[in-house]
Design an enzyme around this catalytic site. Structure first.
Site, PDB file in Angstrom:
ATOM      1  N   ARG A 108      36.733  -0.042 -12.056  1.00 45.10           N
ATOM      2  CA  ARG A 108      37.489  -0.815 -11.066  1.00 45.10           C
ATOM      3  C   ARG A 108      36.749  -0.943  -9.739  1.00 45.10           C
ATOM      4  O   ARG A 108      37.007  -1.864  -8.958  1.00 45.10           O
ATOM      5  CB  ARG A 108      38.901  -0.232 -10.914  1.00 45.10           C
ATOM      6  CG  ARG A 108      39.763  -0.504 -12.151  1.00 45.10           C
ATOM      7  CD  ARG A 108      41.035   0.303 -12.171  1.00 45.10           C
ATOM      8  NE  ARG A 108      40.806   1.723 -12.283  1.00 45.10           N
ATOM      9  CZ  ARG A 108      40.582   2.367 -13.428  1.00 45.10           C
ATOM     10  NH1 ARG A 108      40.592   1.705 -14.573  1.00 45.10           N
ATOM     11  NH2 ARG A 108      40.357   3.662 -13.439  1.00 45.10           N
TER      12      ARG A 108
ATOM     13  N   GLU B 233      39.459  14.599 -13.169  1.00 48.14           N
ATOM     14  CA  GLU B 233      40.818  15.157 -13.275  1.00 48.14           C
ATOM     15  C   GLU B 233      41.170  15.361 -14.755  1.00 48.14           C
ATOM     16  O   GLU B 233      41.884  16.277 -15.104  1.00 48.14           O
ATOM     17  CB  GLU B 233      41.817  14.195 -12.617  1.00 48.14           C
ATOM     18  CG  GLU B 233      43.235  14.723 -12.525  1.00 48.14           C
ATOM     19  CD  GLU B 233      44.243  13.675 -12.060  1.00 48.14           C
ATOM     20  OE1 GLU B 233      43.880  12.503 -11.890  1.00 48.14           O
ATOM     21  OE2 GLU B 233      45.413  14.069 -11.891  1.00 48.14           O
TER      22      GLU B 233
HETATM   23  O1  LIG Z   1      37.697  11.579  -7.934  1.00 47.05           O
HETATM   24  P1  LIG Z   1      37.588  11.783  -9.412  1.00 47.05           P
HETATM   25  O2  LIG Z   1      38.327  12.980  -9.900  1.00 47.05           O
HETATM   26  O3  LIG Z   1      36.182  11.773  -9.881  1.00 47.05           O
HETATM   27  O4  LIG Z   1      38.334  10.569 -10.116  1.00 47.05           O
HETATM   28  C1  LIG Z   1      38.248   9.231  -9.699  1.00 47.05           C
HETATM   29  C2  LIG Z   1      37.721   8.355 -10.787  1.00 47.05           C
HETATM   30  O5  LIG Z   1      38.571   8.377 -11.942  1.00 47.05           O
HETATM   31  C3  LIG Z   1      38.844   7.044 -12.355  1.00 47.05           C
HETATM   32  O6  LIG Z   1      37.873   6.530 -13.215  1.00 47.05           O
HETATM   33  P2  LIG Z   1      37.663   7.023 -14.717  1.00 47.05           P
HETATM   34  O7  LIG Z   1      36.551   8.005 -14.760  1.00 47.05           O
HETATM   35  O8  LIG Z   1      38.966   7.416 -15.297  1.00 47.05           O
HETATM   36  O9  LIG Z   1      37.059   5.752 -15.448  1.00 47.05           O
HETATM   37  P3  LIG Z   1      37.548   4.250 -15.681  1.00 47.05           P
HETATM   38  O10 LIG Z   1      37.139   3.521 -14.430  1.00 47.05           O
HETATM   39  O11 LIG Z   1      36.762   3.812 -16.858  1.00 47.05           O
HETATM   40  O12 LIG Z   1      39.032   4.250 -15.894  1.00 47.05           O
HETATM   41  C4  LIG Z   1      38.808   6.274 -11.065  1.00 47.05           C
HETATM   42  O13 LIG Z   1      38.569   4.892 -11.292  1.00 47.05           O
HETATM   43  C5  LIG Z   1      37.664   6.924 -10.309  1.00 47.05           C
HETATM   44  O14 LIG Z   1      36.416   6.357 -10.646  1.00 47.05           O
HETATM   45  N1  LIG Z   2      45.772   9.804 -11.565  1.00 46.87           N
HETATM   46  C1  LIG Z   2      44.780   8.900 -11.525  1.00 46.87           C
HETATM   47  N2  LIG Z   2      45.081   7.585 -11.494  1.00 46.87           N
HETATM   48  C2  LIG Z   2      44.087   6.680 -11.470  1.00 46.87           C
HETATM   49  N3  LIG Z   2      42.801   6.987 -11.450  1.00 46.87           N
HETATM   50  C3  LIG Z   2      42.477   8.280 -11.481  1.00 46.87           C
HETATM   51  N4  LIG Z   2      41.293   8.900 -11.457  1.00 46.87           N
HETATM   52  C4  LIG Z   2      41.493  10.218 -11.514  1.00 46.87           C
HETATM   53  N5  LIG Z   2      42.804  10.493 -11.546  1.00 46.87           N
HETATM   54  C5  LIG Z   2      43.433   9.283 -11.521  1.00 46.87           C
END
Ligand SMILES: O=P(O)(O)OC[C@H]1O[C@H](OP(=O)(O)OP(=O)(O)O)[C@H](O)[C@@H]1O
Ligand SMILES: Nc1ncnc2[nH]cnc12
Length: 180
Positions: free
Chosen positions: A65, A102
């Site tokens: 995103r 997370e």
């Molecule tokens: O601060 P953090 O604990 O590192 O988490 C934040 C990240 O988690 C989510 O992405 P995700 O890795 O789920 O990938 P996605 O964009 O493919 O959904 C979000 O878009 C951030 O990039």
């Molecule tokens: N709860 C949450 N929602 C969306 N993006 C995330 N990335 C890590 N935790 C998330």
């Protein structure tokens, strides 16, 4: 009255329980992207604190995103985009960093040599949670010779200490804080 970027994020973000794993309250910001007014306004607000003073020469978007936000900000500021990708997506020489999320483990990659050494890069993503993704991205940018000058996200999740993790390295801006 004009709705602020923060108010638009709060109104349009969907809250999805138990995604992508049981117990995770997922913040789905994609409705902010599909609303033309909201998208333009949040891109402006994310970059505003970093556009004054030294500024930035490029925007790094974190898959997935962060790519949309980086494109919007880059177009508004007439700078280019660096794509920080999940492992295995980029051809040729790549720098890699592993990190914890997370909800799991992951690895990010960046192609070095795309912009001159010392380029000032603003890092953008949708959500700041533990800060693992942001920290890995900053490290990748530094390893590539760039200067990471700021981190901007739509939302930060309270209680996961992402801001505390990133702020010793660079200024952090988000448009709102919500419970993890
Ligand atoms: O601060 P953090 O604990 O590192 O988490 C934040 C990240 O988690 C989510 O992405 P995700 O890795 O789920 O990938 P996605 O964009 O493919 O959904 C979000 O878009 C951030 O990039
Ligand atoms: N709860 C949450 N929602 C969306 N993006 C995330 N990335 C890590 N935790 C998330």
């Amino acid at each position: 009255m004009t709705e602020t970027a923060a108010a638009l994020v709060e109104r349009l973000t969907a809250v999805v329980p138990d995604f992508p794993k049981p117990g995770v309250l997922f913040r789905d910001v994609t409705p902010v992207f599909s609303d033309a007014v909201a998208f333009g306004r949040v891109c402006e607000a994310l970059a505003a604190p970093f556009a004054v003073g030294a500024g930035f020469d490029a925007v790094a978007g974190i898959e997935a995103r962060g790519f949309a936000l980086a494109g919007g900000i880059a177009a508004q500021h007439q700078v280019g985009v660096l794509t920080v990708r999940k492992a295995g997506k980029l051809p040729g020489e790549v720098l890699s960093e592993q990190y914890a999320l997370e909800y799991g483990e992951a690895e990010l990659e960046l192609r070095p040599g795309q912009l001159p050494a010392g380029t000032r890069v603003l890092v953008v993503d949708d959500v700041l949670a533990t800060g693992g993704t942001g920290a890995a991205t900053i490290t990748l940018l530094e390893r590539a010779g760039y200067q990471a000058v700021g981190f901007a996200a739509l939302l930060e999740l309270d209680g996961l200490n992402g801001r505390e993790r990133l702020e010793p390295r660079l200024p952090v801006t988000t448009l709102g804080a919500v419970p993890a």
